[in-house]
Design an enzyme around this catalytic site. Structure first.
Site, PDB file in Angstrom:
ATOM      1  N   GLU A  35      -3.286   0.285  -1.171  1.00 19.30           N
ATOM      2  CA  GLU A  35      -4.287  -0.492  -1.613  1.00 19.30           C
ATOM      3  C   GLU A  35      -3.769  -1.593  -1.994  1.00 19.30           C
ATOM      4  OE1 GLU A  35      -7.308   1.816  -3.888  1.00 19.30           O
ATOM      5  OE2 GLU A  35      -7.615   3.392  -2.356  1.00 19.30           O
ATOM      6  N   CYS A  36      -2.672  -2.252  -1.781  1.00 21.44           N
ATOM      7  CA  CYS A  36      -2.073  -3.310  -2.309  1.00 21.44           C
ATOM      8  C   CYS A  36      -2.306  -4.659  -1.523  1.00 21.44           C
ATOM      9  CB  CYS A  36      -0.570  -2.899  -2.477  1.00 21.44           C
ATOM     10  SG  CYS A  36       0.515  -4.245  -3.126  1.00 21.44           S
ATOM     11  N   GLY A  37      -2.222  -5.679  -2.079  1.00 26.53           N
ATOM     12  CA  GLY A  37      -2.250  -7.019  -1.301  1.00 26.53           C
ATOM     13  C   GLY A  37      -1.127  -6.965  -0.309  1.00 26.53           C
TER      14      GLY A  37
END
Length: 167
Positions: A35-37
């Site tokens: 769920e990271c950029g």
């Protein structure tokens, strides 16, 4: 002297996986998060895996939830993220990369290749470590470095003959 191939790591199914099975390969070890950029880098990492696999290159992903809680899921959710991005390289069990609970592999990686200004800690998800065929840590790349920007460094590492090839 200890090298990367001396470590074992927890596989996604909870069994211990000796990294010695990759001896002679060039590795790109990456702490990943679903769920990271930077999560779309999975696609670029997979492209590198496909481009160089026949020459003995392997990407190894290590999920970590120490940065903004961006890897909150269980093993099944983590593997589902890999499927979503078409990942064919191994994504291991969730580990810690910093602090007292840091996995010994990451303690070694950080000691061998400190970050900018000699810092040891991993700053964020998708920090990348390039490991040579002999298990030595060749370089460390910040999360912002896109996988395709590592092609030159990977090519140089792959140019070194495998230890069992007389090199």
């Amino acid at each position: 002297m200890t090298d990367v191939f001396d470590f074992s790591v927890p596989a996604a199914d909870g069994t211990e996986q000796p990294l010695g099975t990759y001896r002679g390969d060039v590795l790109l070890i990456v702490n990943v998060a679903s769920e990271c950029g930077f999560t779309p880098q999975y696609e670029g990492l997979q492209a590198l895996q496909e481009q160089f696999a026949e020459r003995g290159f392997r990407v190894l992903g290590f999920p970590c939830n120490q940065f903004g809680g961006q890897e909150p899921g269980d093993a099944e959710a983590i593997q589902a993220c890999g499927v979503r991005f078409g990942v064919g390289f191994p994504v291991f069990a969730k580990i810690e990369v910093n602090g007292e609970g840091a996995h010994p592999l990451y303690q070694h990686l950080k000691q061998q290749a400190p970050g900018a200004l000699g810092t040891r800690g991993i700053k964020w998800n998708f920090t990348k470590f390039l490991v040579g065929r002999d298990g030595s840590v060749l370089d460390r790349f910040a999360p912002q470095r896109k996988p395709q920007d590592l092609v030159g460094a990977i090519e140089r590492a792959l140019a070194v003959p495998r230890p069992d090839d007389g090199g």
